[in-house]
Design a protein around this motif. Structure first.
Motif, PDB file in Angstrom:
ATOM      1  N   THR A 251       0.773  -1.188  -0.037  1.00  0.00           N
ATOM      2  CA  THR A 251       0.003  -0.040   0.004  1.00  0.00           C
ATOM      3  C   THR A 251       0.904   1.209   0.037  1.00  0.00           C
ATOM      4  OG1 THR A 251      -0.167  -0.377   2.487  1.00  0.00           O
ATOM      5  CG2 THR A 251      -1.704  -1.152   1.028  1.00  0.00           C
ATOM      6  N   THR A 252       1.910   1.122  -0.292  1.00  0.00           N
ATOM      7  CA  THR A 252       2.961   2.411  -0.219  1.00  0.00           C
ATOM      8  C   THR A 252       3.192   2.679  -1.763  1.00  0.00           C
ATOM      9  OG1 THR A 252       5.028   0.966  -0.068  1.00  0.00           O
ATOM     10  CG2 THR A 252       3.988   1.960   2.091  1.00  0.00           C
ATOM     11  N   PRO A 253       3.346   3.842  -2.060  1.00  0.00           N
ATOM     12  CA  PRO A 253       3.768   4.019  -3.268  1.00  0.00           C
ATOM     13  C   PRO A 253       5.163   3.407  -4.130  1.00  0.00           C
ATOM     14  CG  PRO A 253       3.107   6.121  -2.339  1.00  0.00           C
ATOM     15  CD  PRO A 253       3.276   5.015  -1.415  1.00  0.00           C
ATOM     16  N   ALA A 254       5.117   2.883  -5.084  1.00  0.00           N
ATOM     17  CA  ALA A 254       5.881   2.311  -6.040  1.00  0.00           C
ATOM     18  C   ALA A 254       5.892   2.786  -7.352  1.00  0.00           C
ATOM     19  CB  ALA A 254       5.832   1.026  -5.703  1.00  0.00           C
ATOM     20  N   SER A 255       6.658   1.893  -8.165  1.00  0.00           N
ATOM     21  CA  SER A 255       7.029   2.216  -9.404  1.00  0.00           C
ATOM     22  C   SER A 255       7.393   0.869 -10.097  1.00  0.00           C
ATOM     23  CB  SER A 255       8.025   3.303  -9.842  1.00  0.00           C
ATOM     24  OG  SER A 255       9.585   2.618  -9.314  1.00  0.00           O
ATOM     25  N   THR A 256       7.242   0.923 -11.724  1.00  0.00           N
ATOM     26  CA  THR A 256       7.587  -0.013 -12.537  1.00  0.00           C
ATOM     27  C   THR A 256       8.548   0.386 -13.512  1.00  0.00           C
ATOM     28  OG1 THR A 256       5.613   0.154 -13.793  1.00  0.00           O
ATOM     29  CG2 THR A 256       5.337  -1.250 -12.068  1.00  0.00           C
ATOM     30  N   LEU A 257       8.905  -0.467 -14.385  1.00  0.00           N
ATOM     31  CA  LEU A 257       9.686  -0.040 -15.512  1.00  0.00           C
ATOM     32  C   LEU A 257       8.876   0.996 -16.475  1.00  0.00           C
ATOM     33  CD1 LEU A 257      11.377  -3.622 -15.999  1.00  0.00           C
ATOM     34  CD2 LEU A 257      12.265  -1.319 -15.161  1.00  0.00           C
ATOM     35  N   THR A 258       7.776   0.572 -16.848  1.00  0.00           N
ATOM     36  CA  THR A 258       6.950   1.158 -17.806  1.00  0.00           C
ATOM     37  C   THR A 258       6.488   2.682 -17.135  1.00  0.00           C
ATOM     38  OG1 THR A 258       4.951  -0.005 -16.847  1.00  0.00           O
ATOM     39  CG2 THR A 258       5.983  -0.863 -19.073  1.00  0.00           C
ATOM     40  N   SER A 259       6.032   2.549 -15.903  1.00  0.00           N
ATOM     41  CA  SER A 259       5.766   4.003 -15.313  1.00  0.00           C
ATOM     42  C   SER A 259       6.769   4.986 -15.419  1.00  0.00           C
ATOM     43  CB  SER A 259       5.155   3.579 -13.914  1.00  0.00           C
ATOM     44  OG  SER A 259       6.329   3.430 -12.915  1.00  0.00           O
ATOM     45  N   ILE A 260       8.102   4.525 -15.143  1.00  0.00           N
ATOM     46  CA  ILE A 260       9.385   5.607 -15.196  1.00  0.00           C
ATOM     47  C   ILE A 260       9.573   5.789 -16.386  1.00  0.00           C
ATOM     48  CG2 ILE A 260      11.884   5.572 -14.579  1.00  0.00           C
ATOM     49  CD1 ILE A 260       9.967   5.827 -11.967  1.00  0.00           C
ATOM     50  N   LEU A 261       9.603   4.805 -17.300  1.00  0.00           N
ATOM     51  CA  LEU A 261       9.636   4.948 -18.879  1.00  0.00           C
ATOM     52  C   LEU A 261       8.864   6.205 -19.294  1.00  0.00           C
ATOM     53  CD1 LEU A 261      10.627   1.642 -20.653  1.00  0.00           C
ATOM     54  CD2 LEU A 261      11.803   3.960 -20.634  1.00  0.00           C
ATOM     55  N   THR A 262       7.547   6.122 -18.983  1.00  0.00           N
ATOM     56  CA  THR A 262       6.544   7.047 -19.692  1.00  0.00           C
ATOM     57  C   THR A 262       6.569   8.406 -19.136  1.00  0.00           C
ATOM     58  OG1 THR A 262       4.922   6.043 -18.128  1.00  0.00           O
ATOM     59  CG2 THR A 262       4.824   5.012 -20.337  1.00  0.00           C
ATOM     60  N   MET A 263       7.085   8.328 -17.904  1.00  0.00           N
ATOM     61  CA  MET A 263       7.063   9.587 -17.170  1.00  0.00           C
ATOM     62  C   MET A 263       8.557  10.451 -17.685  1.00  0.00           C
ATOM     63  SD  MET A 263       6.199   9.104 -13.251  1.00  0.00           S
ATOM     64  CE  MET A 263       6.873  10.532 -12.805  1.00  0.00           C
ATOM     65  N   GLY A 264       9.283   9.779 -17.953  1.00  0.00           N
ATOM     66  CA  GLY A 264      10.853  10.444 -18.253  1.00  0.00           C
ATOM     67  C   GLY A 264      11.235  10.435 -19.609  1.00  0.00           C
ATOM     68  N   ILE A 265      10.507   9.587 -20.347  1.00  0.00           N
ATOM     69  CA  ILE A 265      11.350   9.764 -21.747  1.00  0.00           C
ATOM     70  C   ILE A 265      11.294  11.096 -22.233  1.00  0.00           C
ATOM     71  CG2 ILE A 265       9.228   8.736 -22.952  1.00  0.00           C
ATOM     72  CD1 ILE A 265      13.034   7.722 -23.277  1.00  0.00           C
ATOM     73  N   GLY A 266      10.035  11.633 -22.241  1.00  0.00           N
ATOM     74  CA  GLY A 266       9.804  12.642 -22.962  1.00  0.00           C
ATOM     75  C   GLY A 266      10.484  14.058 -22.207  1.00  0.00           C
ATOM     76  N   ASN A 267      11.137  13.800 -21.213  1.00  0.00           N
ATOM     77  CA  ASN A 267      11.776  14.936 -20.618  1.00  0.00           C
ATOM     78  C   ASN A 267      13.263  14.922 -20.496  1.00  0.00           C
ATOM     79  OD1 ASN A 267       8.938  15.869 -19.787  1.00  0.00           O
ATOM     80  ND2 ASN A 267       9.060  14.360 -18.301  1.00  0.00           N
ATOM     81  N   THR A 268      13.812  14.175 -21.176  1.00  0.00           N
ATOM     82  CA  THR A 268      15.287  14.066 -21.240  1.00  0.00           C
ATOM     83  C   THR A 268      15.924  14.234 -22.824  1.00  0.00           C
ATOM     84  OG1 THR A 268      15.100  11.823 -21.594  1.00  0.00           O
ATOM     85  CG2 THR A 268      15.274  12.345 -19.512  1.00  0.00           C
ATOM     86  N   ILE A 269      16.908  14.569 -22.773  1.00  0.00           N
ATOM     87  CA  ILE A 269      17.667  14.978 -24.079  1.00  0.00           C
ATOM     88  C   ILE A 269      18.444  13.845 -24.539  1.00  0.00           C
ATOM     89  CG2 ILE A 269      19.447  16.420 -25.178  1.00  0.00           C
ATOM     90  CD1 ILE A 269      18.999  18.464 -23.055  1.00  0.00           C
ATOM     91  N   MET A 270      18.172  13.320 -25.823  1.00  0.00           N
ATOM     92  CA  MET A 270      18.748  12.346 -26.557  1.00  0.00           C
ATOM     93  C   MET A 270      20.362  12.274 -26.405  1.00  0.00           C
ATOM     94  SD  MET A 270      18.025   9.430 -28.242  1.00  0.00           S
ATOM     95  CE  MET A 270      16.133   9.695 -28.824  1.00  0.00           C
ATOM     96  N   GLY A 271      20.795  11.148 -26.057  1.00  0.00           N
ATOM     97  CA  GLY A 271      22.172  10.780 -25.821  1.00  0.00           C
ATOM     98  C   GLY A 271      22.921  11.079 -24.353  1.00  0.00           C
ATOM     99  N   THR A 272      22.080  11.966 -23.598  1.00  0.00           N
ATOM    100  CA  THR A 272      22.583  12.221 -22.260  1.00  0.00           C
ATOM    101  C   THR A 272      22.376  10.924 -21.171  1.00  0.00           C
ATOM    102  OG1 THR A 272      20.305  13.104 -21.421  1.00  0.00           O
ATOM    103  CG2 THR A 272      21.871  14.530 -22.340  1.00  0.00           C
ATOM    104  N   LEU A 273      22.821  10.743 -20.103  1.00  0.00           N
ATOM    105  CA  LEU A 273      22.696   9.812 -19.177  1.00  0.00           C
ATOM    106  C   LEU A 273      21.420   9.589 -18.882  1.00  0.00           C
ATOM    107  CD1 LEU A 273      24.014   7.397 -17.523  1.00  0.00           C
ATOM    108  CD2 LEU A 273      24.252   9.415 -15.710  1.00  0.00           C
ATOM    109  N   GLU A 274      20.606  10.530 -18.568  1.00  0.00           N
ATOM    110  CA  GLU A 274      19.162  10.658 -18.187  1.00  0.00           C
ATOM    111  C   GLU A 274      18.440   9.707 -19.222  1.00  0.00           C
ATOM    112  OE1 GLU A 274      21.169  13.282 -18.152  1.00  0.00           O
ATOM    113  OE2 GLU A 274      21.109  14.001 -16.035  1.00  0.00           O
ATOM    114  N   ASN A 275      18.690   9.958 -20.442  1.00  0.00           N
ATOM    115  CA  ASN A 275      17.961   9.274 -21.428  1.00  0.00           C
ATOM    116  C   ASN A 275      18.496   7.779 -21.912  1.00  0.00           C
ATOM    117  OD1 ASN A 275      17.885   8.933 -24.947  1.00  0.00           O
ATOM    118  ND2 ASN A 275      16.243  10.076 -23.942  1.00  0.00           N
TER     119      ASN A 275
END
Length: 306
Positions: A251-275
């Protein structure tokens, strides 16, 4: 004589059409293979850049518990531990499959063995309707109904593994049920007739003969449902909480591979570590999908050998 020979050796119109059809089929298959290989190459090249370009240790990535690619830890290494998301994906997938399997088998037995007419009139349209509902609708229902219900019963925010499990349970139930129905229908009728002729009751025939004969098909249905649950993104993102932390409770907030992907893939720059680390998560998803497909094929092959 030579004219007759030329006429006989000349390809007929049907033969030419057959060759044309074979060529079209070959081109279509070749195109599919090229597309699949291109996807694998693209995702692998982007995902492996984390380890070859950014020099991130594979074990730190797979077994690290802290996720914040834009921050460097005290040891000078980026915080890119994907273990919380990997655990979250596996836990949600396993729990939803465990929850959906009994309901799917029960519904399939009702539709095939107990009341085929009522099953086709009532349950079949309902299952088809559930298959056609978009995932965002499931997410909104989970956000509006399941999350508040969990909050009122267990306290906390209501977001977490439990909410994601209930949403995925409803989403994979039609898939598992439909494939289980097909597995039960594939059991030869003389199995049932032989069991009843030996004095077995209807339930004994269903439980000890039909279900056991359909085990490979049922396992295939469960694995296929798990593959669907593992790759689901939008609905699970809306109810799980998206906290990149190792799950300590349901019952505590968690995450999955897909949830992190959908949240972050549009907010990073291609080629950086974050991407690149997000592409590494996508590579894990791709490899897991491949593993699920291999398992399905092995189960199907084992069932065919019996």
């Amino acid at each position: 004589m030579e004219d007759v020979k030329k006429v006989l050796m000349k390809k007929s119109k049907r033969s030419k059409m057959e060759q044309f059809g074979k060529a079209i089929s070959f081109l279509c298959i070749a195109l599919i293979v090229v597309v699949v290989l291109s996807i694998f190459y693209f995702v692998a090249s982007k995902g492996l850049a984390t380890f070859f370009v950014n020099k991130v240790n594979v074990f730190d990535f797979l077994f690290g518990s802290k996720w914040n690619p834009s921050v460097v830890g005290s040891d000078g290494k980026a915080l890119v531990g994907a273990l919380p998301m990997i655990l979250g994906s596996f836990i949600v997938t396993l729990l939803s499959a465990i929850l959906a399997t009994p309901f799917a088998i029960g519904a399939a037995v009702f539709m095939v063995e107990i009341s085929p007419k009522q099953g086709q009139k009532i349950l079949q349209p309902v299952i088809e309707l559930l298959v056609g509902i978009p995932s965002v609708v499931y997410g909104f229902i989970g956000l509006s109904v399941i999350v508040p219900a969990i909050r009122s019963v267990f306290g906390g925010t209501g977001f977490g593994i439990l909410a994601g499990t209930f949403v995925l349970f409803v989403m994979i139930l039609p898939t598992v049920t439909t494939m289980t129905v097909d597995a039960l229908n594939s059991v030869p009728r003389y199995y049932r007739e032989a069991s009843l002729a030996l004095g077995a009751t209807r339930w004994q025939t269903t439980y000890k003969v039909v279900l056991r004969a359909a085990v490979p098909g049922i396992l295939t249905a469960v694995v296929f449902g798990m593959a669907r649950a593992f790759g689901e993104a939008l609905a699970i993102q809306m109810v799980i909480g998206n906290a990149a932390l190792i799950p300590t409770s349901l019952t505590t907030p968690a995450s999955t591979l897909t949830s992190i992907l959908t949240m972050g893939i549009g907010n990073t720059i291609m080629g950086t570590l974050e991407n690149n680390v997000l592409w590494s998560l996508a590579l894990i998803l791709l490899l897991m999908s491949l593993l699920f497909n291999i398992i399905i094929r092995l189960i199907g092959r084992k069932g065919a050998m019996k």
